[in-house]
Design a protein around this motif. Structure first.
Motif, PDB file in Angstrom:
ATOM      1  N   ALA A 168       0.741 -21.738   8.449  1.00 59.58           N
ATOM      2  CA  ALA A 168       1.516 -20.560   7.901  1.00 59.58           C
ATOM      3  C   ALA A 168       0.685 -19.398   7.597  1.00 59.58           C
ATOM      4  O   ALA A 168       1.181 -18.700   6.973  1.00 59.58           O
ATOM      5  N   GLY A 169      -0.556 -19.398   7.947  1.00 59.98           N
ATOM      6  CA  GLY A 169      -1.416 -18.180   7.578  1.00 59.98           C
ATOM      7  C   GLY A 169      -1.754 -17.941   6.017  1.00 59.98           C
ATOM      8  O   GLY A 169      -1.968 -16.865   5.784  1.00 59.98           O
ATOM      9  N   VAL A 170      -1.873 -19.011   5.204  1.00 59.78           N
ATOM     10  CA  VAL A 170      -2.230 -18.802   3.985  1.00 59.78           C
ATOM     11  C   VAL A 170      -3.778 -18.972   3.945  1.00 59.78           C
ATOM     12  O   VAL A 170      -4.138 -20.230   4.149  1.00 59.78           O
ATOM     13  N   PRO A 171      -4.520 -18.179   3.669  1.00 60.27           N
ATOM     14  CA  PRO A 171      -5.816 -18.383   3.559  1.00 60.27           C
ATOM     15  C   PRO A 171      -6.380 -18.888   2.102  1.00 60.27           C
ATOM     16  O   PRO A 171      -5.478 -19.028   1.333  1.00 60.27           O
ATOM     17  N   ALA A 172      -7.580 -19.742   2.134  1.00 60.55           N
ATOM     18  CA  ALA A 172      -7.972 -20.199   0.804  1.00 60.55           C
ATOM     19  C   ALA A 172      -8.701 -19.062   0.298  1.00 60.55           C
ATOM     20  O   ALA A 172      -9.067 -18.041   0.871  1.00 60.55           O
ATOM     21  N   ILE A 173      -8.683 -19.028  -1.152  1.00 55.93           N
ATOM     22  CA  ILE A 173      -9.491 -17.905  -1.835  1.00 55.93           C
ATOM     23  C   ILE A 173     -10.493 -18.615  -2.436  1.00 55.93           C
ATOM     24  O   ILE A 173     -10.289 -19.848  -3.097  1.00 55.93           O
ATOM     25  N   MET A 174     -11.495 -17.746  -2.999  1.00 54.44           N
ATOM     26  CA  MET A 174     -12.556 -18.257  -4.034  1.00 54.44           C
ATOM     27  C   MET A 174     -12.282 -17.987  -5.336  1.00 54.44           C
ATOM     28  O   MET A 174     -12.366 -16.554  -5.603  1.00 54.44           O
ATOM     29  N   VAL A 175     -12.568 -18.729  -6.275  1.00 54.93           N
ATOM     30  CA  VAL A 175     -12.459 -18.367  -7.858  1.00 54.93           C
ATOM     31  C   VAL A 175     -13.906 -18.765  -8.363  1.00 54.93           C
ATOM     32  O   VAL A 175     -14.321 -19.892  -7.752  1.00 54.93           O
ATOM     33  N   THR A 176     -14.529 -18.137  -9.287  1.00 55.00           N
ATOM     34  CA  THR A 176     -15.689 -18.380  -9.709  1.00 55.00           C
ATOM     35  C   THR A 176     -15.992 -18.103 -11.110  1.00 55.00           C
ATOM     36  O   THR A 176     -15.719 -17.025 -11.354  1.00 55.00           O
ATOM     37  N   ASP A 177     -17.017 -18.743 -11.875  1.00 57.99           N
ATOM     38  CA  ASP A 177     -17.502 -18.207 -13.112  1.00 57.99           C
ATOM     39  C   ASP A 177     -18.292 -17.008 -12.855  1.00 57.99           C
ATOM     40  O   ASP A 177     -18.695 -16.597 -12.101  1.00 57.99           O
ATOM     41  N   GLY A 178     -18.176 -16.072 -13.940  1.00 56.59           N
ATOM     42  CA  GLY A 178     -17.797 -15.839 -15.131  1.00 56.59           C
ATOM     43  C   GLY A 178     -18.511 -16.536 -16.540  1.00 56.59           C
ATOM     44  O   GLY A 178     -19.442 -17.418 -16.519  1.00 56.59           O
ATOM     45  N   PRO A 179     -18.317 -15.641 -17.462  1.00 60.21           N
ATOM     46  CA  PRO A 179     -17.561 -14.334 -17.502  1.00 60.21           C
ATOM     47  C   PRO A 179     -18.428 -13.243 -17.788  1.00 60.21           C
ATOM     48  O   PRO A 179     -18.106 -12.155 -17.360  1.00 60.21           O
ATOM     49  N   HIS A 180     -19.765 -13.507 -18.064  1.00 63.22           N
ATOM     50  CA  HIS A 180     -20.497 -12.328 -18.212  1.00 63.22           C
ATOM     51  C   HIS A 180     -21.334 -11.859 -17.000  1.00 63.22           C
ATOM     52  O   HIS A 180     -22.206 -11.108 -16.969  1.00 63.22           O
ATOM     53  N   GLY A 181     -21.037 -12.286 -15.850  1.00 61.63           N
ATOM     54  CA  GLY A 181     -21.615 -12.193 -14.522  1.00 61.63           C
ATOM     55  C   GLY A 181     -21.094 -12.943 -13.757  1.00 61.63           C
ATOM     56  O   GLY A 181     -20.111 -13.748 -13.939  1.00 61.63           O
ATOM     57  N   LEU A 182     -21.472 -12.737 -12.349  1.00 64.09           N
ATOM     58  CA  LEU A 182     -20.839 -13.606 -11.183  1.00 64.09           C
ATOM     59  C   LEU A 182     -21.819 -14.923 -11.010  1.00 64.09           C
ATOM     60  O   LEU A 182     -22.648 -14.508 -10.320  1.00 64.09           O
ATOM     61  N   ARG A 183     -21.197 -16.042 -10.834  1.00 61.99           N
ATOM     62  CA  ARG A 183     -22.023 -17.193 -10.683  1.00 61.99           C
ATOM     63  C   ARG A 183     -21.316 -17.793  -9.656  1.00 61.99           C
ATOM     64  O   ARG A 183     -20.513 -18.719  -9.448  1.00 61.99           O
ATOM     65  N   LYS A 184     -21.708 -17.254  -8.126  1.00 62.24           N
ATOM     66  CA  LYS A 184     -21.321 -17.674  -7.002  1.00 62.24           C
ATOM     67  C   LYS A 184     -22.256 -18.577  -6.266  1.00 62.24           C
ATOM     68  O   LYS A 184     -23.317 -18.466  -5.960  1.00 62.24           O
ATOM     69  N   ARG A 199     -14.289 -20.454 -34.791  1.00 62.50           N
ATOM     70  CA  ARG A 199     -13.843 -21.176 -36.063  1.00 62.50           C
ATOM     71  C   ARG A 199     -14.998 -21.629 -36.937  1.00 62.50           C
ATOM     72  O   ARG A 199     -14.699 -21.340 -38.193  1.00 62.50           O
ATOM     73  N   SER A 200     -15.810 -22.235 -36.486  1.00 66.42           N
ATOM     74  CA  SER A 200     -16.842 -22.752 -36.933  1.00 66.42           C
ATOM     75  C   SER A 200     -18.083 -21.995 -36.410  1.00 66.42           C
ATOM     76  O   SER A 200     -18.382 -22.071 -34.907  1.00 66.42           O
ATOM     77  N   PRO A 201     -18.983 -21.657 -37.035  1.00 67.68           N
ATOM     78  CA  PRO A 201     -20.561 -21.286 -36.586  1.00 67.68           C
ATOM     79  C   PRO A 201     -21.157 -22.413 -35.649  1.00 67.68           C
ATOM     80  O   PRO A 201     -22.053 -22.098 -34.983  1.00 67.68           O
ATOM     81  N   LEU A 202     -20.754 -23.487 -35.681  1.00 72.64           N
ATOM     82  CA  LEU A 202     -21.410 -24.678 -34.967  1.00 72.64           C
ATOM     83  C   LEU A 202     -20.975 -24.677 -33.739  1.00 72.64           C
ATOM     84  O   LEU A 202     -21.685 -25.440 -32.976  1.00 72.64           O
ATOM     85  N   CYS A 203     -19.902 -23.985 -33.230  1.00 78.56           N
ATOM     86  CA  CYS A 203     -19.415 -24.235 -31.889  1.00 78.56           C
ATOM     87  C   CYS A 203     -20.527 -23.937 -30.935  1.00 78.56           C
ATOM     88  O   CYS A 203     -21.150 -22.868 -31.056  1.00 78.56           O
ATOM     89  N   GLY A 204     -20.625 -24.778 -29.921  1.00 79.00           N
ATOM     90  CA  GLY A 204     -21.899 -24.391 -29.048  1.00 79.00           C
ATOM     91  C   GLY A 204     -21.567 -23.663 -28.130  1.00 79.00           C
ATOM     92  O   GLY A 204     -22.737 -22.807 -27.359  1.00 79.00           O
ATOM     93  N   ARG A 205     -20.509 -23.217 -27.888  1.00 74.19           N
ATOM     94  CA  ARG A 205     -19.902 -22.116 -26.824  1.00 74.19           C
ATOM     95  C   ARG A 205     -19.750 -20.812 -27.603  1.00 74.19           C
ATOM     96  O   ARG A 205     -19.147 -19.872 -27.002  1.00 74.19           O
ATOM     97  N   ASN A 206     -19.938 -20.599 -28.830  1.00 72.53           N
ATOM     98  CA  ASN A 206     -19.873 -19.397 -29.528  1.00 72.53           C
ATOM     99  C   ASN A 206     -20.140 -18.034 -28.893  1.00 72.53           C
ATOM    100  O   ASN A 206     -19.758 -16.916 -28.956  1.00 72.53           O
ATOM    101  N   PHE A 207     -21.293 -18.419 -28.140  1.00 69.73           N
ATOM    102  CA  PHE A 207     -22.087 -17.101 -27.372  1.00 69.73           C
ATOM    103  C   PHE A 207     -21.077 -16.377 -26.408  1.00 69.73           C
ATOM    104  O   PHE A 207     -21.260 -15.547 -26.123  1.00 69.73           O
ATOM    105  N   GLU A 208     -20.110 -17.657 -25.813  1.00 68.00           N
ATOM    106  CA  GLU A 208     -19.116 -16.965 -24.675  1.00 68.00           C
ATOM    107  C   GLU A 208     -17.798 -16.262 -25.584  1.00 68.00           C
ATOM    108  O   GLU A 208     -17.151 -15.908 -24.603  1.00 68.00           O
ATOM    109  N   TYR A 209     -17.795 -16.390 -26.729  1.00 71.41           N
ATOM    110  CA  TYR A 209     -16.630 -16.046 -27.431  1.00 71.41           C
ATOM    111  C   TYR A 209     -16.947 -14.690 -27.934  1.00 71.41           C
ATOM    112  O   TYR A 209     -17.996 -14.239 -28.580  1.00 71.41           O
ATOM    113  N   LEU A 210     -15.583 -13.625 -28.388  1.00 71.73           N
ATOM    114  CA  LEU A 210     -15.988 -12.308 -29.041  1.00 71.73           C
ATOM    115  C   LEU A 210     -15.927 -12.308 -30.342  1.00 71.73           C
ATOM    116  O   LEU A 210     -16.754 -11.371 -30.882  1.00 71.73           O
ATOM    117  N   SER A 211     -15.232 -13.144 -30.956  1.00 63.98           N
ATOM    118  CA  SER A 211     -15.136 -12.955 -32.552  1.00 63.98           C
ATOM    119  C   SER A 211     -14.528 -14.064 -33.397  1.00 63.98           C
ATOM    120  O   SER A 211     -13.716 -14.814 -32.797  1.00 63.98           O
TER     121      SER A 211
END
Ligand code: BGC
Length: 757
Positions: A32-48, A110-122
């Motif tokens: 039907a002519g539907v191509p695949a598209i690529m999605v990738t990380d993120g967020p502070h740069g492109l991880r292709k 929510r907690s300073p302990l979250c290992g991923r806080n560097f990826e979040y804003l506030s």
């Protein structure tokens, strides 16, 4: 190429669109002519990734500009800068022919302990929402999409694929969802990524309330919901809940389940049509946007932007005696391994392969005209012998003793914070603290530069004259650090999260990370500064704090309510020092006489303002009426409580420069009366109130009569206030017994609830 309508596809083709072909691609429908598209990380740069795929940041990816992760960029509080970084991210995504960049992440810290806080804003939803919307708009202006993640209440890494975030409605709406709502309403991200966790027992990936009622029906989301990688629990209920695209691939297994469910009648085919239609819409947008930016990437220009953004991310926490900026001809001892081997991003799916990488040591040497000595100071290796530790420390002390100033780079080794797990404490490693003590003993002229994605305790804050919180700054952080140290850049960043004195003081301390796959958000609304302020606790550095090499004065603020009901706040801010600089002006509100529980003050608006020495500017900030609203559990909706609001114009949450009051009209609403309504509520009801008063007057001669039959000293009004009206009859005695019967109460309720003319 035109993308077909969903009606042109077979059942199997439609089902095939609802899960990925591989780690990063959607499935094509070639017929039907539907191509695949690529999605990738993120967020502070492109991880292709060049080949294969993993969500741990392991495999090699094409070089891309590593901008400061959210912990840094967010500290700029600057919508324009964040938008510009978004545009650059969008350009790199477009050049690499990727359709969707998987970010931004805007979960609340929510907690300073979250290992991923560097990826979040506030820790604050307005900062997260406003800056999140700016990134989305910037990226999407380049013909590519974003994925707002991780929706929702995903505030820890521990047990993230099973744990239920058990959150009450008010904090859920006012803290954890408010930022998402802002980004969806203001920026319409092409996709929203549902999180791994459960919310109040229901997997985000199969929650119709979250994915359809709230996201689409209430907020008007028009895009596609994609699962976090591997977040799907049961695919068919997930599809029905509004989870359109499962990623990565299920190797066709869940597509077959969907086909079977349609065939056996347990899934309405229209549900599939809607989800497949949304995938087609995404492919259509991607096809239309493709080629918006042509390569090659201007590596230098983007590196320069990364340096500018990093300079704007560094928070000057303290600067006693104006020890900073350093004179270029000073004799400087640079100490600490992070100066040479920067920690510039966090571990996990967001790891970018940078186009180049600055380190602070080289960049300090490039700007200095005097002597710059370097000592490693400590080792970040896992196994370090006592001898090696001592030798490194002795070298550092020797370098510091002979210098005008020691610049000590301390921070968290990479293994301590990552996607996938949380920290156990907020301490810097003991060797680093001991090193600092030894350096301070040799030279009190010491500046500390911190490299960390989550906040760290600063027990030495009183003993060190200057501290730069340099977070994780991306690939150009080394140059930016040198710029700030020498005053090439005047620091203007401010904290988007509180630095507590002790981990034990932090709001979620007793409820993190939960147990048996349940985490109770026991602190309720009181997240971040809302907690420390309500408990009047001392903090190391408050939310919103950050110094400059110049100073700013604030005139008296003015506030008026405009025709839309928003509060317009105006304040003149003057640069009273000798250097050009930027000030982040913050507006907080409170309602001292409010009837519902509220934080002491809450951020509602902010602006980053550039000022030349001596310059004054009138800054206008808008507090949106809808941001004054609280979530009312009785009506299951937002309500603005009327009354006199205090508007604080501030340089930080604990540095209020001017306060004004403004009268805000509340939302009109009357709760329907029922048998469980209290006498107090009935008395306050516009229709029932006068009837109840009249009845009391007739039967008892008014409240005085009621008082008279009460034991001496009892406050009758208070006693009766919370008494349900449906139960009054059983206590009525003597003459009043017949009058206060169930029919009379039901009549009162019917009259009160009848539509008003
Ligand atoms: C992360 C997402 C990321 C995805 C793809 C997941 O583990 O939580 O943020 O976008 O992997 O790498």
């Amino acid at each position: 190429m035109s993308i077909p309508d969903v009606t042109e596809l077979t059942l199997e083709e439609k089902a095939s669109l609802t899960s990925g072909a591989s780690f990063w691609y959607t499935k094509p429908v070639e017929r039907a002519g539907v191509p695949a598209i690529m999605v990738t990380d993120g967020p502070h740069g492109l991880r292709k990734q060049r080949e294969g795929g993993d969500h741990l940041g392991i495999g090699d990816s094409v070089p891309a500009t590593c901008f400061p992760p959210a912990v840094g960029l967010g500290s700029s509080w600057d919508v324009d800068l964040v938008h510009r970084v978004g545009e650059a991210l969008g350009a790199e995504t477009s050049i690499e022919k990727v359709a969707v960049l998987l970010g931004p992440g805007i979960n609340i810290k929510r907690s300073p302990l979250c290992g991923r806080n560097f990826e979040y804003l506030s820790e604050d939803p307005i900062v997260s929402g406003v800056l999140g919307a700016a990134i989305v708009k910037g990226i999407q202006s380049r013909g590519v999409g974003t994925s707002l993640k991780h929706f929702a209440a995903n505030n820890q890494e521990h047990d993230r694929m099973r744990a239920s975030s058990d959150v009450d409605p008010r904090p859920l709406r006012e803290i954890y969802l408010r930022g998402f709502q802002r980004v969806v309403e203001d920026a319409q991200p092409w996709t929203v990524m549902c999180s791994y966790n459960r919310i109040n027992g229901v997997y985000a990936s199969e929650d119709p309330w979250l994915l359809t009622q709230v996201l689409r029906d209430e907020w008007g989301f028009e895009g596609l919901v994609v699962s976090d990688w591997g977040a799907v629990n049961e695919r068919v209920p997930g599809l029905a809940a509004g989870m359109d695209l499962e990623m990565p691939s299920s190797n066709g297994a869940t597509d077959a389940q969907i086909v079977a469910a349609v065939q056996d009648g347990s899934l309405d085919e229209q549900v599939l049509d809607v989800a497949a239609g949304r995938v087609l819409d995404l492919v259509r947008k991607a096809t239309e946007g493709a080629g918006a930016v042509e390569g090659p990437l201007d590596v230098d220009a983007h590196h320069a932007l990364a340096r500018e953004a990093a300079g704007r991310s560094i928070v000057l926490l303290k600067n006693e005696g104006g020890i900073l900026p350093l004179a270029t001809d000073a004799k400087i001892a640079v100490i600490g391994e992070f100066a040479e081997k920067p920690r510039y991003q966090g571990a996990g799916s967001s790891m970018i392969n940078p186009t180049r990488l600055d380190n602070a040591l080289d960049e300090i040497r490039a700007l200095a005209t005097g002597e710059v000595a370097y000592a490693r100071g400590f080792s970040n290796a896992l196994q370090v012998s006592a001898d090696e530790t001592q030798t490194l420390r002795d070298e550092a002390v020797a370098a510091a003793s002979g210098a005008d100033v020691a610049v000590v780079f301390l921070g968290l080794p990479a293994r301590l914070e990552s996607e996938g797990y949380d920290r156990n404490d907020i301490d810097l490693p003991a060797e680093q603290r001991e090193l600092l003590d030894a350096v301070l003993a040799a030279n009190t002229n010491t500046v500390v530069v911190l490299s960390n994605g989550g906040v760290v305790a600063l027990p030495f804050a009183d003993r060190v004259p200057a501290i730069l919180e340099a977070w994780l700054l991306g690939q150009a952080g080394g140059g930016a650090t040198a710029d700030v140290l020498f005053g090439e850049v005047n620091p203007s960043a401010k904290l988007t999260e509180t630095i507590p004195v002790r981990l034990e003081d932090s709001p979620a301390f007793l409820d993190f990370p939960g147990e048996f796959s349940h985490v109770r958000y026991g602190e309720g609304l009181f997240v971040g500064y809302r907690w420390y302020d309500a408990r009047r606790m001392q903090v190391a550095f408050p939310f919103g704090h950050g110094l400059s090499y110049t100073t700013f004065s604030y005139a008296d603020a003015a506030a008026t309510v405009n025709a839309d009901g928003d509060i317009e706040v105006t304040v003149a801010v003057t640069n009273t020092g000798a250097r050009a600089g930027r000030e982040v002006v913050q507006v907080y509100t409170s309602l001292p006489a409010g009837k519902v529980q509220r934080p002491v003050r809450e951020l509602k608006a902010f602006a980053s303002v550039a000022l030349e020495p001596g310059q004054t500017r009138d800054v206008t900030l808008t507090v949106r009426r809808k941001d004054l609203a609280y979530w009312d559990i009785r009506v299951d909706g937002w309500l603005v409580e009327g009354g006199e609001y205090v508007v604080d114009v501030a340089a930080s949450s604990r540095d209020i420069r001017s306060s004004v009051s403004v009268e805000v009209a509340g939302d009109e609403f009357t709760l329907p009366l029922s048998r469980t309504s209290s006498i107090g509520e009935a008395m306050a009801h516009p229709v029932a109130g006068p009837i109840v008063q009249a009845a009391i007057a007739q039967m008892m001669g008014g409240m005085e009569g009621v008082e008279a039959v009460m034991p001496e000293g009892v406050d009758a009004t208070k006693m009766l206030e919370s008494f349900p009206i449906g139960r009054v009859g059983m206590f009525a005695q003597g003459d009043s017994a017949g009058a206060v019967n169930p029919e009379m109460i039901d009549g009162l309720i019917a009259t009160a609830n009848a539509p008003q003319q």
